[in-house]
Structures are given as structure tokens and as C-alpha cells.
Design a protein around this motif. Structure first.
Motif: not given
Length: 368
Positions: A78-87
Motif C-alpha cells: 500500500v505504501e509503495m503505491a501511494r506514499e510520496p516519500a517512496l514514489l
């Protein structure tokens, strides 16, 4: 007859042209990239359950043969698909554990070049033999003719929502109220998918926005009952093995996790099976949901990664060493004798997930 200098020179020139032409003809063949010394480094995020697969030395070599080196960092699906810090780190690829993450990634501005399901693993429940024995007596667990255990998850959820004690469910080895633990649905895919399954089971069908309004509070109650929720499926599975019967009586995970653990050390599994202590047991909720693992290609260079991951060789290693089923949910090789009979060949009771809008609305109702 001796060759003239001119003829000899033309011969060398022709050989050079042929060699150069051969190089350019073959340099773009993906399977020869590693042999020619051309390596492309790809950075991306993966679900933790696939870490051991990508670190397998033979898998690394196979990917290297396609001219690729991976910098694959673990993050919640879920994080990788929507977290700005990762994207904002500009990954070349994402490899989450649910097809819904493709839509969520697009909604969050990810420029998806391509996506394809590479692996599959159904959501299961891991428990221990004393718990399974009690739930079997209580009618919540049944054994198939092939020897696999099926769980009436709806009945278990009803018991949890009614604050039922373990002893009432036939589990005298445990104290307090019955509970099942998953990962954090706002961070990890197994918890995310379990939340969708819980909502649909309470609704009696694939859940809609109206069902979320009606049953959302009950779903939140199930998750409040869990206490701390791990951010990673891999970490939760490790906690389950380390905590034992008393620490983690029932957890939500992927089918491949126990398989991978067994295949990593079959002798260890033999010792566990012959010991007098509580033994791990995999339960198949009926119905369950399938966790499809789509590779999301963002950078064109990652097209080659998609190609190598779907080759028969990589698909066979994914199953025979790490317990991942193929894109169609079937075995992609001959099972090791250590896991013979442990898994059903097919999962015949599968419920579709609610659509992305329903799932995102439900996530917004969970505390972060």
C-alpha cells in the motif's frame, strides 16, 4: 593458391563487418545482455514476501543473464503505491502483492508503462495444532479428503465480534478472547486484503460502498481487537514462528511463506513435525482471496525484468524454492517431497476483492 594481399585484406574486412553486424544483431537480445557485459541497474520497491526469492543466488544469476542488477528495497504494498516519500525516489518498478495496487498507483500519479501478474499466492491463516484441534471440535475447521484444513472465517469473525473466549471455541490452551492478527492494512497488502475479505464476508458478497457504510464499524472492531499490527507480512510471519502458540495463536499471511520456510531447510521441518511441541498449521479460509503479485513497470528498462520473471525457468524456481504459484494460480513445477500434500492443487473458493474506491474509503477509516 596463395591469397593476394588485396584478397586477404578484403577477407579481414568482411570478417570485421560480419562480427560487427553479429554484435549489433545480438546485443539487443535480452537473454544475451549479461554475456556481453551490458548491465542495467534497476531500483524499485517490492513486497517483503518476495525478498528471499529475489535474493536467491540462482535467481540473481538468471536476472543478471538478462543484463540486469536489482536494487530492490522492501516496502509495504500500500505504501509503495501511494506514499510520496517512496514514489518521489523515482523507482523503475514496483512489485506489490495485489492487482488493486495498479489502480491505486495510477490514481497517485504513477506513470504505469506496463503491468502484469507474475506470481500468485492465496491469503491463508497460520495457526498451531492445539488451536486447530479446538476449532475442529467447535466446527470452525474441517479437513478435506486430501488432508488440507479449511477455516470457516465468517464463523470465527462472528465469535471475535461477540468477544468469545478461546475456551468457548474449544481451545483450552489459550486464555482470554479469541483474536486473529494481520498486518497494518494501511501499509501492508496481506492486512489490506484481509480487510477487504472481512468486509465482504460480513456483507455476504463482494462489498460495495453501501456495505462499507453498514459494516465498516464491525471491520474496524476486528482490527482493534488485534492490538499491534506489523507493517510487513514477512515480519509478522517471523513473529508467528518466534512467538509460538502463546504469542501468535492465529495470523494472516500468504500461502508461500510456510512453504518457503520448509523448503529452506526440509530437515528442520522434519524435526518440527516429529517434536512434541505445538506444530504450525496452515488454514485455508473458505472463501479466501488471491494475492496476485503484479510487476508495475515505470521505466522502459524494467520491461526486461518483466520478461525474465515470466520465463519458465524463473517461474519454476518461484514455485519449487519459494512456494509462489504462477500467474494462473497453478503450480509451475514438481513439488518437493517435503511439502507433498500440504497444499491444494487448486483454490476453488475465491472471492473477488472490492474495487479500489471501496478499499481506499475503508483505509481512510483506519487509524494511521
Amino acid at each position: 593458391m596463395a591469397l593476394s594481399r588485396r584478397a586477404f585484406g578484403l577477407g579481414l574486412l568482411g570478417l570485421g563487418v560480419a562480427s560487427t553486424g553479429g554484435y549489433f544483431a545480438f546485443k539487443d537480445q535480452p537473454g544475451l545482455q549479461g554475456l556481453l557485459g551490458n548491465r542495467t541497474s534497476l531500483f524499485g520497491f517490492i513486497g517483503g514476501e518476495k525478498q528471499a526469492f529475489l535474493e536467491d543466488p540462482d535467481v540473481v544469476r538468471a536476472i543478471g543473464g538478462f543484463g540486469l542488477e536489482l536494487d530492490a528495497r522492501v516496502a509495504g504494498s500500500v505504501e509503495m503505491a501511494r506514499e510520496p516519500a517512496l514514489l518521489s525516489q523515482n523507482p523503475a518498478f514496483l512489485w506489490p502483492s495485489s492487482s488493486i495496487m495498479v489502480d491505486i498507483a495510477k490514481q497517485n500519479g504513477v506513470k504505469v508503462r506496463n503491468d502484469q501478474v507474475v506470481l500468485n499466492s492465496p491469503i491463508v491463516v497460520y495457526s498451531w495444532q492445539p488451536v486447530v484441534d479446538g476449532l475442529t471440535k467447535a466446527g470452525l475447521v474441517t479437513v478435506t479428503p486430501e488432508g488440507q484444513h479449511q477455516l470457516d472465517l465468517k464463523a470465527l469473525l462472528d465469535a471475535i465480534l461477540a468477544d468469545t473466549n478461546w475456551s468457548v471455541l474449544g481451545v483450552d490452551a489459550l486464555y482470554g478472547r479469541a483474536r486473529i492478527v494481520s498486518t497494518d492494512p494501511n501499509r501492508s497488502n496481506s492486512g489490506f486484503m484481509f480487510a477487504g475479505l472481512v468486509l465482504s464476508l460480513l456483507a455476504g458478497d463482494v462489498a460495495t460502498a453501501a456495505d462499507l457504510t453498514q459494516y465498516g464499524e464491525q471491520v474496524r472492531a476486528v482490527f482493534r481487537n488485534m492490538g499491534f499490527k506489523s507493517p510487513s507480512s514477512g515480519k509478522l510471519f517471523d513473529q508467528y514462528l518466534a512467538g509460538g502458540l502463546g504469542g501468535e495463536p492465529m495470523i494472516v499471511g500468504y500461502e508461500n511463506q510456510l512453504v518457503e520456510w520448509i523448503l529452506a531447510d526440509p530437515a528442520r521441518w522434519t524435526r518440527v513435525q516429529s517434536s512434541t511441541g505445538a506444530k504450525p498449521v496452515v488454514l485455508y479460509p473458505r472463501p479466501t482471496v488471491y494475492s496476485a503479485h503484479p510487476l508495475i513497470v515505470i521505466d522502459p528498462a524494467a520491461d526486461r525484468l518483466l520478461e525474465v520473471l515470466t520465463t519458465p525457468r524463473l517461474q519454476e524456481m518461484a514455485w519449487t524454492r519459494h512456494g509462489f504459484r504462477g500467474p494462473l494460480g497453478t503450480f509451475t513445477g514438481t513439488a518437493d517431497s517435503a511439502i507433498a500434500g500440504l497444499l491444494p492443487a487448486e483454490i476453488d473458493a475465491v472471492l473477488p476483492m472490492p474495487d479500489a474506491s471501496v478499499m481506499l474509503a475503508m483505509l481512510a477509516q483506519f487509524p494511521k
